[in-house]
Design a protein around this motif. Structure first.
Motif, PDB file in Angstrom:
ATOM      1  N   LYS A 163       0.834  -1.209   0.000  1.00  0.00           N
ATOM      2  CA  LYS A 163       0.000   0.000   0.000  1.00  0.00           C
ATOM      3  C   LYS A 163       0.868   1.259   0.000  1.00  0.00           C
ATOM      4  O   LYS A 163       0.579   2.215  -0.719  1.00  0.00           O
ATOM      5  N   ASP A 164       1.923   1.240   0.804  1.00  0.00           N
ATOM      6  CA  ASP A 164       2.825   2.401   0.855  1.00  0.00           C
ATOM      7  C   ASP A 164       3.585   2.568  -0.462  1.00  0.00           C
ATOM      8  O   ASP A 164       3.811   3.692  -0.917  1.00  0.00           O
ATOM      9  N   LEU A 165       3.976   1.463  -1.077  1.00  0.00           N
ATOM     10  CA  LEU A 165       4.637   1.539  -2.376  1.00  0.00           C
ATOM     11  C   LEU A 165       3.705   2.140  -3.422  1.00  0.00           C
ATOM     12  O   LEU A 165       4.121   2.971  -4.239  1.00  0.00           O
ATOM     13  N   GLU A 166       2.442   1.727  -3.412  1.00  0.00           N
ATOM     14  CA  GLU A 166       1.468   2.252  -4.371  1.00  0.00           C
ATOM     15  C   GLU A 166       1.287   3.757  -4.201  1.00  0.00           C
ATOM     16  O   GLU A 166       1.251   4.499  -5.185  1.00  0.00           O
ATOM     17  N   ILE A 167       1.183   4.206  -2.961  1.00  0.00           N
ATOM     18  CA  ILE A 167       1.049   5.649  -2.696  1.00  0.00           C
ATOM     19  C   ILE A 167       2.274   6.382  -3.229  1.00  0.00           C
ATOM     20  O   ILE A 167       2.157   7.401  -3.918  1.00  0.00           O
ATOM     21  N   SER A 168       3.463   5.870  -2.932  1.00  0.00           N
ATOM     22  CA  SER A 168       4.699   6.510  -3.366  1.00  0.00           C
ATOM     23  C   SER A 168       4.818   6.527  -4.889  1.00  0.00           C
ATOM     24  O   SER A 168       5.208   7.545  -5.481  1.00  0.00           O
ATOM     25  N   LEU A 169       4.488   5.415  -5.531  1.00  0.00           N
ATOM     26  CA  LEU A 169       4.559   5.359  -6.992  1.00  0.00           C
ATOM     27  C   LEU A 169       3.554   6.316  -7.638  1.00  0.00           C
ATOM     28  O   LEU A 169       3.864   6.947  -8.659  1.00  0.00           O
ATOM     29  N   ASN A 170       2.383   6.435  -7.063  1.00  0.00           N
ATOM     30  CA  ASN A 170       1.409   7.390  -7.603  1.00  0.00           C
ATOM     31  C   ASN A 170       1.871   8.830  -7.400  1.00  0.00           C
ATOM     32  O   ASN A 170       1.635   9.687  -8.259  1.00  0.00           O
ATOM     33  N   ASN A 171       2.551   9.106  -6.276  1.00  0.00           N
ATOM     34  CA  ASN A 171       3.161  10.425  -6.075  1.00  0.00           C
ATOM     35  C   ASN A 171       4.202  10.687  -7.157  1.00  0.00           C
ATOM     36  O   ASN A 171       4.268  11.784  -7.728  1.00  0.00           O
ATOM     37  N   LEU A 172       5.029   9.674  -7.434  1.00  0.00           N
ATOM     38  CA  LEU A 172       6.068   9.787  -8.465  1.00  0.00           C
ATOM     39  C   LEU A 172       5.429  10.086  -9.824  1.00  0.00           C
ATOM     40  O   LEU A 172       5.880  10.955 -10.566  1.00  0.00           O
ATOM     41  N   LYS A 173       4.389   9.353 -10.147  1.00  0.00           N
ATOM     42  CA  LYS A 173       3.670   9.539 -11.421  1.00  0.00           C
ATOM     43  C   LYS A 173       3.172  10.978 -11.546  1.00  0.00           C
ATOM     44  O   LYS A 173       3.360  11.621 -12.585  1.00  0.00           O
ATOM     45  N   THR A 174       2.547  11.473 -10.498  1.00  0.00           N
ATOM     46  CA  THR A 174       2.012  12.835 -10.513  1.00  0.00           C
ATOM     47  C   THR A 174       3.126  13.850 -10.758  1.00  0.00           C
ATOM     48  O   THR A 174       2.987  14.754 -11.587  1.00  0.00           O
ATOM     49  N   ILE A 175       4.225  13.711 -10.050  1.00  0.00           N
ATOM     50  CA  ILE A 175       5.351  14.639 -10.196  1.00  0.00           C
ATOM     51  C   ILE A 175       5.899  14.616 -11.619  1.00  0.00           C
ATOM     52  O   ILE A 175       6.072  15.662 -12.252  1.00  0.00           O
ATOM     53  N   LEU A 176       6.177  13.426 -12.132  1.00  0.00           N
ATOM     54  CA  LEU A 176       6.824  13.331 -13.442  1.00  0.00           C
ATOM     55  C   LEU A 176       5.902  13.725 -14.585  1.00  0.00           C
ATOM     56  O   LEU A 176       6.346  14.312 -15.573  1.00  0.00           O
ATOM     57  N   GLU A 177       4.624  13.421 -14.460  1.00  0.00           N
ATOM     58  CA  GLU A 177       3.707  13.760 -15.550  1.00  0.00           C
ATOM     59  C   GLU A 177       3.408  15.266 -15.596  1.00  0.00           C
ATOM     60  O   GLU A 177       2.925  15.762 -16.614  1.00  0.00           O
ATOM     61  N   LYS A 178       3.719  15.996 -14.527  1.00  0.00           N
ATOM     62  CA  LYS A 178       3.568  17.449 -14.533  1.00  0.00           C
ATOM     63  C   LYS A 178       4.767  18.134 -15.179  1.00  0.00           C
ATOM     64  O   LYS A 178       4.685  19.290 -15.566  1.00  0.00           O
ATOM     65  N   GLN A 179       5.890  17.426 -15.269  1.00  0.00           N
ATOM     66  CA  GLN A 179       7.100  18.003 -15.856  1.00  0.00           C
ATOM     67  C   GLN A 179       6.951  18.084 -17.369  1.00  0.00           C
ATOM     68  O   GLN A 179       6.324  17.217 -17.978  1.00  0.00           O
ATOM     69  N   PRO A 180       7.562  19.113 -17.968  1.00  0.00           N
ATOM     70  CA  PRO A 180       7.509  19.226 -19.439  1.00  0.00           C
ATOM     71  C   PRO A 180       8.313  18.134 -20.133  1.00  0.00           C
ATOM     72  O   PRO A 180       9.145  17.506 -19.596  1.00  0.00           O
TER      73      PRO A 180
END
Length: 180
Positions: A163-180
């Motif tokens: 569960k913690d890995l999923e939260i962290s990976l989704n945080n990572l996804k959000t950060i990277l997909e906001k980058q140009p």
């Protein structure tokens, strides 16, 4: 006096039973989770290879923004060490980059000191998708020594950590997909 003896005998029997059960309970566990990020591998791997970037997406690091951190070496290279010490839930420990397969995988050894001593192997793997995205796999493997492994009879480490890995990976996804 007779009642006290019976209670002590029951407690002793339960302890012996728990120790016997621990002897036959698995002591190793592993967990892996993944997420697909709509960015190319070069960009994703270029981000996850740096342990300091975990401050922005790792659920465990974010538990205590006041934790003390110490770094040794050059981040993103083999041998880099990231140590933490927290008076909060994060405890104390250190992670060291053990191996980098450039563009593919980062292997890290994590040594936990507090709240419980343990050593875990972790990795982040990046896999290209056919549409120029990236699958990021994050995994952990560890071993609980006897008799502490008895707790594995009552809790699913894979589910708990997953569960913690999923939260962290989704945080990572959000950060990277906001980058140009």
């Amino acid at each position: 006096m007779h009642v006290v003896f019976i209670i002590l005998a029951i407690v002793a029997a339960l302890v012996v039973l728990l120790l016997l059960a621990a002897a036959f309970t698995k002591s190793e566990y592993s967990v892996e989770r993944q997420v697909t990020i709509n960015k190319p591998v070069s960009q994703v791997f270029g981000y996850v290879r740096y342990l300091k970037n975990m401050d922005k997406y790792n659920k465990w690091v974010m538990v205590d923004p006041q934790m003390r951190k110490d770094y040794r070496g050059e981040d993103g290279t083999e041998g880099f060490a990231y140590a933490w010490d927290s008076d909060n839930k994060a405890g104390q420990g250190e992670q060291v980059i053990k191996k980098i397969d450039n563009g593919n995988r980062v292997d890290v050894q994590i040594t936990f000191i507090r709240p419980m001593k343990a050593v875990s192997d972790s990795y982040m793997e990046t896999i290209p998708t056919i549409d120029n995205g990236t699958i990021v796999k994050w995994g952990f493997a560890s071993k609980m020594p006897y008799p502490a492994n008895a707790v594995m009879m009552f809790m699913d480490m894979g589910e708990m950590l997953g569960k913690d890995l999923e939260i962290s990976l989704n945080n990572l996804k959000t950060i990277l997909e906001k980058q140009p």
